[in-house]
Design an enzyme around this catalytic site. Structure first.
Site, PDB file in Angstrom:
ATOM      1  N   ASP A  59      62.662  43.887  39.093  1.00 59.36           N
ATOM      2  CA  ASP A  59      61.350  43.978  39.749  1.00 59.36           C
ATOM      3  C   ASP A  59      61.439  44.827  41.004  1.00 59.36           C
ATOM      4  OD1 ASP A  59      59.315  42.001  38.496  1.00 59.36           O
ATOM      5  OD2 ASP A  59      61.152  40.797  38.647  1.00 59.36           O
ATOM      6  N   HIS A  79      52.456  42.274  42.174  1.00 53.10           N
ATOM      7  CA  HIS A  79      52.042  40.880  42.306  1.00 53.10           C
ATOM      8  C   HIS A  79      53.005  40.128  43.224  1.00 53.10           C
ATOM      9  CE1 HIS A  79      54.997  41.092  39.065  1.00 53.10           C
ATOM     10  NE2 HIS A  79      55.292  39.822  39.303  1.00 53.10           N
ATOM     11  N   ASP A 114      59.854  30.974  39.038  1.00 53.30           N
ATOM     12  CA  ASP A 114      59.894  31.695  40.313  1.00 53.30           C
ATOM     13  C   ASP A 114      60.641  30.887  41.363  1.00 53.30           C
ATOM     14  OD1 ASP A 114      58.379  33.677  39.233  1.00 53.30           O
ATOM     15  OD2 ASP A 114      56.609  33.351  40.471  1.00 53.30           O
ATOM     16  N   GLU A 168      51.765  40.789  34.334  1.00 54.06           N
ATOM     17  CA  GLU A 168      51.107  40.812  33.027  1.00 54.06           C
ATOM     18  C   GLU A 168      49.651  41.225  33.131  1.00 54.06           C
ATOM     19  OE1 GLU A 168      53.791  37.194  31.113  1.00 54.06           O
ATOM     20  OE2 GLU A 168      51.945  36.698  32.152  1.00 54.06           O
ATOM     21  N   LYS A 222      52.728  44.951  30.033  1.00 53.73           N
ATOM     22  CA  LYS A 222      53.078  43.639  29.502  1.00 53.73           C
ATOM     23  C   LYS A 222      51.842  42.780  29.242  1.00 53.73           C
ATOM     24  CE  LYS A 222      56.112  39.693  30.274  1.00 53.73           C
ATOM     25  NZ  LYS A 222      57.039  39.007  31.200  1.00 53.73           N
ATOM     26  N   HIS A 250      49.945  31.021  23.901  1.00 58.13           N
ATOM     27  CA  HIS A 250      50.023  30.495  22.541  1.00 58.13           C
ATOM     28  C   HIS A 250      49.331  29.158  22.377  1.00 58.13           C
ATOM     29  CE1 HIS A 250      53.094  27.734  24.031  1.00 58.13           C
ATOM     30  NE2 HIS A 250      53.559  28.753  24.713  1.00 58.13           N
ATOM     31  N   THR A 289      55.859  38.694  24.849  1.00 59.01           N
ATOM     32  CA  THR A 289      56.821  37.642  25.139  1.00 59.01           C
ATOM     33  C   THR A 289      56.767  36.496  24.121  1.00 59.01           C
ATOM     34  OG1 THR A 289      57.523  36.119  26.871  1.00 59.01           O
ATOM     35  CG2 THR A 289      55.212  36.665  26.801  1.00 59.01           C
ATOM     36  N   GLU A 310      60.326  39.970  24.821  1.00 57.31           N
ATOM     37  CA  GLU A 310      61.080  39.122  25.747  1.00 57.31           C
ATOM     38  C   GLU A 310      60.983  37.673  25.281  1.00 57.31           C
ATOM     39  OE1 GLU A 310      59.446  39.470  29.693  1.00 57.31           O
ATOM     40  OE2 GLU A 310      59.594  41.658  29.699  1.00 57.31           O
ATOM     41  N   ASN A 311      61.878  36.843  25.776  1.00 52.78           N
ATOM     42  CA  ASN A 311      61.684  35.403  25.637  1.00 52.78           C
ATOM     43  C   ASN A 311      60.916  34.920  26.861  1.00 52.78           C
ATOM     44  OD1 ASN A 311      64.217  36.185  26.881  1.00 52.78           O
ATOM     45  ND2 ASN A 311      64.613  34.002  27.200  1.00 52.78           N
ATOM     46  N   ALA A 312      60.126  33.842  26.691  1.00 53.48           N
ATOM     47  CA  ALA A 312      59.266  33.373  27.784  1.00 53.48           C
ATOM     48  C   ALA A 312      60.004  32.414  28.705  1.00 53.48           C
ATOM     49  CB  ALA A 312      58.025  32.698  27.220  1.00 53.48           C
ATOM     50  N   LEU A 313      60.869  31.563  28.140  1.00 53.25           N
ATOM     51  CA  LEU A 313      61.567  30.555  28.928  1.00 53.25           C
ATOM     52  C   LEU A 313      63.075  30.721  28.722  1.00 53.25           C
ATOM     53  CD1 LEU A 313      59.255  27.507  28.069  1.00 53.25           C
ATOM     54  CD2 LEU A 313      59.239  28.876  30.156  1.00 53.25           C
ATOM     55  N   ARG A 330      67.202  35.115  31.512  1.00 51.84           N
ATOM     56  CA  ARG A 330      67.454  36.046  32.577  1.00 51.84           C
ATOM     57  C   ARG A 330      68.908  35.963  32.934  1.00 51.84           C
ATOM     58  NH1 ARG A 330      63.979  37.475  36.899  1.00 51.84           N
ATOM     59  NH2 ARG A 330      62.299  36.194  36.093  1.00 51.84           N
TER      60      ARG A 330
END
Ligand SMILES: *[C@@H]1O[C@H](CO)[C@@H](O)[C@H](O)[C@H]1NC(C)=O
Ligand SMILES: *[C@@H]1O[C@H](CO)[C@@H](O)[C@H](O)[C@H]1NC(C)=O
Length: 438
Positions: A58, A98, A106, A187, A297, A302, A344, A382-385, A413
């Site tokens: 970032d 952002h 975060d 996003e 992005k 979902h 994602t 990407e994966n979300a979690l 990550r």
């Protein structure tokens, strides 16, 4: 024989799906310097040894322009790019307009620059109750000259142009991709589900109540010949934690499906697509000729996907229902701008979600893959979690070759758990190898 083997080798290389890894949020410190306390060199080398293609980082607005308008400091970023270059890793950057902090995962606090925030309280997305969300400037500011003659779009452009200049010849060689921040979490979406007032799987709230957006809505209603539709958003949409069936708007056959609902949802979602086009056009002009790939992005919303109205997507700004595609216009806008889509929740299975929330990550991923393929743009995932288990890796692999081969996967990550824990690392390296063999 030799050229035949070379041909086979080329086939193998060209069909691999590169895996990238997202860097920790504290890689660059709030004073702009590279964090000396996180064993960077060591970790990056380990990633390289595991076959990883590159890393994603970032570029925080709140860091690089913290000292005042156009007083940029990219020093930590150029050092980081040089470190990656020596190790042989590519760098993908996110233009993060952002705030860092207040969202899933975060562990940081980097607001957007103070001098940007201080021009007034009417510059942020606002909900029906009058609460401002300070994560990201409202899209209604895109054309408002509120910052000494500069608009939000001007500020985005200036930061990207300054980044390009600071990076110099690293652009296109080391820095190969720029993901352009388009909203909260980077996003393209409204902050429909703010974590300080929303909890899963609430429907969220529409964010169209800042004065400039209300004016845009009134003007659209006037033009539609229904001035009475121009007084704020729907009054029957419940609140953040409502269930669709509890509201007049989102319930099956509710007002979302009336001509008024169609007017409002079209206006709300079109404004977001326009915002994507406008910001991506700034990126295109700033990075022209560097050879970097642009990406935008889209959030993986979902929950309620298997219901009729797709309430959570609607409040986030995706006018996607059981009978209408909301992602088609988005991928078209990305294509127009020369950007690929980054999507994602590739690790999620429907069965991992509570059935009461009518989640459809599998169907949602499928729909976005289809839309991108149909329109003809690249797709990165990407994966979300955070996940370290083989089930998640298998799901990612399946999704990556489901309808077409995706262009790249970014793993979220880089953590100590990933690198220094034998099992976690070997499972990950195994996954990278399998993606390379696709
Ligand atoms: C919408 O129409 C009303 C009634 O004609 C008018 O008073 C108002 O200024 C118009 N609003 C916008 C934003 O054009
Ligand atoms: C892998 O990482 C997870 C998540 O941090 C952790 O709970 C687990 O103990 C680690 N090690 C193994 C062997 O799974």
């Amino acid at each position: 024989m030799r050229s035949f083997l070379a041909f086979i080798a080329l086939l193998a290389i060209s069909s691999a799906i590169p895996v990238n890894v997202m860097m920790p949020l504290n890689t660059i410190q709030t004073d702009g310097s590279l964090n000396p306390n996180i064993n960077l060199q060591d970790k990056l080398q380990k990633l390289k040894s595991g076959g990883v293609n590159g890393v994603m980082l970032d570029v925080w607005w709140g860091i690089v322009e913290r000292n005042g308008p156009r007083q940029y400091d990219f020093s930590g970023y150029t050092m980081f790019a040089d470190m990656c270059s020596k190790i042989g890793l590519k760098v993908q950057v996110v233009m993060s307009f952002h705030q860092c902090g207040g969202n899933v995962g975060d562990d940081c606090n980097i607001p957007i620059p103070g001098w940007v925030r201080n021009v007034g309280s009417d510059i942020f997305y606002r909900d029906r109750e009058g609460h401002n969300d300070v994560e990201y400037l409202s899209l209604s500011m895109d054309h408002q000259q509120r910052w000494s003659g500069r608009t939000a779009l001007d500020m985005y452009h200036d930061m990207m142009a300054a980044f390009r200049q600071a990076m110099g010849s690293r652009m296109g060689s080391v820095v190969t991709e720029v993901q352009v921040g388009l909203g909260p979490c980077g996003e393209l979406r409204y902050p429909g589900y703010q974590l300080d007032r929303w909890s899963f799987p609430g429907v969220g709230e529409f964010q169209c109540y800042d004065p400039t957006m209300l004016n845009m809505l009134e003007s659209a209603a006037n033009n539609s010949g229904h001035a009475e539709w121009g007084h704020g958003g729907p009054g029957d949409a419940g609140s953040y934690n409502s269930k669709p069936g509890d509201t007049g708007f989102f319930r099956s056959g509710g007002s979302w499906s009336t001509p008024y609902g169609d007017f409002f949802l079209s206006w709300y979602s079109d404004a977001l697509v326009q915002h994507a086009s406008d910001v991506l056009a700034q990126a295109k002009s700033a990075f022209q000729g560097t050879g970097v790939k642009l990406a935008g992005k889209v959030a993986g919303i979902h929950w309620w996907f298997l219901s009729e109205s797709h309430a959570a997507e609607l409040t986030a700004g995706y006018y996607n229902t059981r009978s209408r595609s909301g992602y088609n216009k988005i991928v078209k806008a990305f294509k127009e701008a020369g950007a690929i889509i980054d999507f994602t929740c590739f690790e999620m299975r429907d069965t991992e979600q509570p059935s009461s929330a009518q989640c459809g990550p599998y169907e949602l991923v499928g729909q976005t893959l289809w839309e991108a393929k149909n329109v003809g743009i690249g797709y990165a995932a990407e994966n979300a979690l955070p996940r370290y288990d083989d089930t998640a890796y298998a799901t990612i692999l399946d999704n990556s070759v489901r309808q077409m081969k995706i262009d790249a996967f970014t793993y979220l990550r880089l953590t100590d758990d990933l690198i220094y824990n034998g099992d976690n690392w070997s499972r990950f390296a195994n996954f990278v190898g399998k993606m390379a063999a696709q």
